[in-house]
Design an enzyme around this catalytic site. Structure first.
Site, PDB file in Angstrom:
ATOM      1  CG  HIS A   1      14.369  53.771 140.607  1.00  0.00           C
ATOM      2  ND1 HIS A   1      13.652  52.600 140.565  1.00  0.00           N
ATOM      3  CD2 HIS A   1      13.672  54.596 141.391  1.00  0.00           C
ATOM      4  CE1 HIS A   1      12.575  52.723 141.302  1.00  0.00           C
ATOM      5  NE2 HIS A   1      12.557  53.926 141.824  1.00  0.00           N
TER       6      HIS A   1
ATOM      7  NE  ARG B   1       7.297  35.035 153.591  1.00  0.00           N
ATOM      8  CZ  ARG B   1       8.601  34.952 153.820  1.00  0.00           C
ATOM      9  NH1 ARG B   1       9.159  33.794 154.070  1.00  0.00           N
ATOM     10  NH2 ARG B   1       9.350  36.025 153.778  1.00  0.00           N
TER      11      ARG B   1
ATOM     12  CD  GLU C   1       9.398  29.915 157.309  1.00  0.00           C
ATOM     13  OE1 GLU C   1      10.266  30.714 156.957  1.00  0.00           O
ATOM     14  OE2 GLU C   1       8.262  30.245 157.676  1.00  0.00           O
TER      15      GLU C   1
ATOM     16  CG  ASP D   1      13.252  31.499 159.315  1.00  0.00           C
ATOM     17  OD1 ASP D   1      14.085  32.026 160.068  1.00  0.00           O
ATOM     18  OD2 ASP D   1      12.438  32.159 158.641  1.00  0.00           O
TER      19      ASP D   1
ATOM     20  CB  CYS E   1      10.747  29.119 148.757  1.00  0.00           C
ATOM     21  SG  CYS E   1      10.119  29.236 150.436  1.00  0.00           S
TER      22      CYS E   1
HETATM   23  C1  PEP Z   1      13.192  30.815 154.715  1.00  0.00           C
HETATM   24  O1  PEP Z   1      13.108  30.946 155.946  1.00  0.00           O
HETATM   25  O2  PEP Z   1      13.884  29.953 154.150  1.00  0.00           O
HETATM   26  C2  PEP Z   1      12.452  31.733 153.837  1.00  0.00           C
HETATM   27  C3  PEP Z   1      12.400  31.557 152.538  1.00  0.00           C
HETATM   28  O3  PEP Z   1      11.861  32.814 154.430  1.00  0.00           O
HETATM   29  P1  PEP Z   1      12.672  34.143 154.824  1.00  0.00           P
HETATM   30  O4  PEP Z   1      14.081  33.981 154.349  1.00  0.00           O
HETATM   31  O5  PEP Z   1      11.970  35.282 154.194  1.00  0.00           O
HETATM   32  O6  PEP Z   1      12.547  34.116 156.307  1.00  0.00           O
HETATM   33 MG    MG Z   2      11.601  32.221 156.782  1.00  0.00          MG
END
Ligand code: PEP
Ligand code: MG
Length: 550
Positions: free
Chosen positions: A188, A330, A428, A452, A499
């Site tokens: 924290h 998600r 992904e 991914d 993302c």
């Molecule tokens: C990704 O795979 O790009 C993603 C955003 O998910 P994570 O990094 O949580 O696997």
């Molecule tokens: Mg991912």
């Protein structure tokens, strides 16, 4: 000049004189007391005063660091009211006839140890909270004024460790930076320093009391402190600090502005978050919404399966606080590198290609339905997007939607209100890219998980740092897949975002804009720099060449 390294909490430069803080030494007597009632009363008075102080710190922290960072102090006030802790302390006074100070030391230490021995890193951190409130009660009992630690001159404060209470008590106008020997990036104290915009180094093993009064520079970019720096270094880091200040002012001016290129193309820039504790960062950085709420952190931060109610509270908090902004949550992406003990998952030879994310959820449907019900309930409080990870086929998406329908019916039968929401999937895997047209028919948006997607396209384990020299994050195959996904999404009239980490790679922003990306969801601190870049881009000019990184 001495150079010491630590873990940097914030990219920034602090220049000033060091003040080493050594807490006053207090002797806790083990002598027995004659007057048990008096000691019980002393404990009670100190506890009540400490609760008042924590409530006052909450108010101060809300102003200095925002509501989310301040939350720790209302938790502290609640912990000081915890029956087990209070009873354990009183029992030591009553049965062992020890004084209030000794009882606080023993009872609080025991409680802190219980937390420290837990496997879950989040719960482990809670032992620091117990020590913090223990210190607060002892300060009252010993009549110590914690405000006096900082002195009256601007300084870089050096300490063995700082509790959140100590951190927030500091006078920000005199605080240039913080260095601690202990601490962690997720403590924290670190979170507070970050929210207050103060350069800080934690886990700096070499801090020394002889630094007191010396000139120093914290270089938060490189995670180090220079004690008694050379004039040349001082000059160059001073320049860097001035640039930082200018840049910050510039970015501040971008708040409330659209992410529109010079030639008029507008996209959304959203933030990636790990839970409701990051809502403040979304607001401070003026993100247009949340493009990825990694809900698995709700599971990772829990000692047991989080209940529907616990999940609902977390999702509702984010959705409601940020409404009308879109919050894309998600569904649970447990498995592969994210494991939770209480799930007792069987060991797999290839966990990244194993029972993870949607595969796990579709295998354990009751577990999945608990989350879906929590999400559906949260949908009534704002603008929610439900996003399924690691989807590789239309069948999987269809099954997810069937379960959503089943949960909707269950809730509606009980009279629970459900709001409107979007359904999207993460792209992904190369498989998802190749069947993107059929997937797009059945959802409202795609969000490309480039972390991914890169791993599965290039067959490079994202966890294996020794493969870095083979990793080309700008590999044409990955860029082509992004392009194909955008085109497939647009053919079916749905929006497409990114993302994964690549979304924040500013050397690719123009490329993504040219591909027609609709949204980029990035770390909250990247939102404004990205907005600046978008606003400086003119797509009528010839495209810049995309450089590979391998
Ligand atoms: C990704 O795979 O790009 C993603 C955003 O998910 P994570 O990094 O949580 O696997
Ligand atoms: Mg991912």
């Amino acid at each position: 000049m001495q150079v010491a390294t630590g873990k940097s909490v914030l990219n920034g430069i602090a220049i000033g004189k060091i003040k080493v803080y050594t807490p006053p030494k207090v002797e806790i007597s083990e002598a027995l007391t004659e007057d048990v009632d008096k000691e019980l009363q002393r404990f009670e008075n100190a506890r009540e005063k400490a609760i008042d102080q924590q409530n006052a710190l909450y108010e101060k922290a809300v102003i200095d660091a925002g509501e989310d960072s301040a939350e720790v102090f209302s938790v502290h006030a609640m912990m000081l009211d915890d029956d087990d802790l209070v009873d354990a302390t009183k029992e030591i006074i009553q049965t062992q006839k020890h004084n209030a100070e000794y009882a606080v030391k023993i009872a609080f230490n025991n409680q802190a140890r219980v937390f420290a021995e837990m496997d879950d890193p989040y719960m482990k951190e809670r032992s620091a909270d117990i020590y913090d409130i223990q210190q607060a009660v002892l300060n009252v009992l010993f009549g110590i004024d914690p405000e006096s630690m900082q002195g009256t001159e601007p300084c870089i404060l050096v300490a063995n460790d700082l509790t959140p209470s100590e951190t927030v008590r500091l006078d920000k106008s005199l605080l240039l930076g913080i260095i601690t020997r202990e601490g962690s990036l997720n403590s924290h104290t670190a979170i507070l320093a970050r929210s207050m915009g103060i350069p800080a180094l934690v886990k700096c093993a070499d801090v020394a009391s002889k630094w007191d009064g010396q000139d120093a520079i914290i270089d938060g970019y490189n995670g180090c402190v220079y004690v008694d720096p050379t004039p040349d270094l001082q000059e160059s880091l001073k320049k860097k600090q001035e640039e930082d200040i200018k840049q910050k002012a510039l970015l501040k001016g971008l708040k409330g502005q659209p992410n529109t290129t010079i030639d008029g193309k507008t996209i959304q820039v959203y933030a990636n978050i790990g839970g409701p504790q990051d809502i403040g960062l979304v607001q401070q950085n003026d993100a247009g919404g949340v493009g990825l709420f990694r809900s698995e952190f709700v599971y990772l931060n829990s000692r047991d399966y989080p209940t529907e109610e616990e999940q609902f509270n977390a999702y509702r908090l984010a959705v409601e606080t940020l409404a009308p902004k879109l919050v894309v949550i998600r569904t649970c992406d447990i498995g592969a590198d994210k494991q939770v003990d209480y799930m007792n998952m069987p060991k797999e030879d290839n966990p990244a290609m194993g029972l993870r994310a949607i595969r796990l959820c579709l295998t354990h449907r009751d577990f999945f339905k608990t989350q879906l019900r929590a999400l559906l309930r949260a949908s009534a409080y704002g603008n929610l997007g439900i996003m399924f990870p690691m989807i590789i086929s239309a069948r999987e998406l269809h099954e997810c939607k069937e379960l959503l329908a089943e949960c909707t019916k269950e809730l509606e039968d009980k009279g629970v209100q459900i709001g409107k929401y979007q359904v999207g999937i993460m792209i992904e895997t190369p498989a998802a890219v190749l069947v993107a047209d059929s997937l797009a028919e059945d959802c409202d948006f795609f969000s490309i998980g480039t972390n991914d997607l890169t791993q599965y396209t290039l067959a490079i384990d994202r966890q294996n740092a020794s493969l870095d020299s083979f990793l080309d994050t700008h590999h044409p195959a990955v860029l082509r897949e992004i392009q194909m996904t955008i085109e497939a999404g647009h053919r079916h009239g749905i929006w497409v975002g990114i993302c994964g980490e690549l979304g924040a790679d500013r050397s690719l922003t123009e490329t993504f804009l040219r591909m027609g990306i609709d949204e980029l969801s990035v770390n909250p601190v990247s939102v404004l720099p990205l907005r600046k870049l978008i606003r400086d881009t003119d797509l009528r000019k010839p495209p810049k060449e995309t450089v590979t990184t391998a």
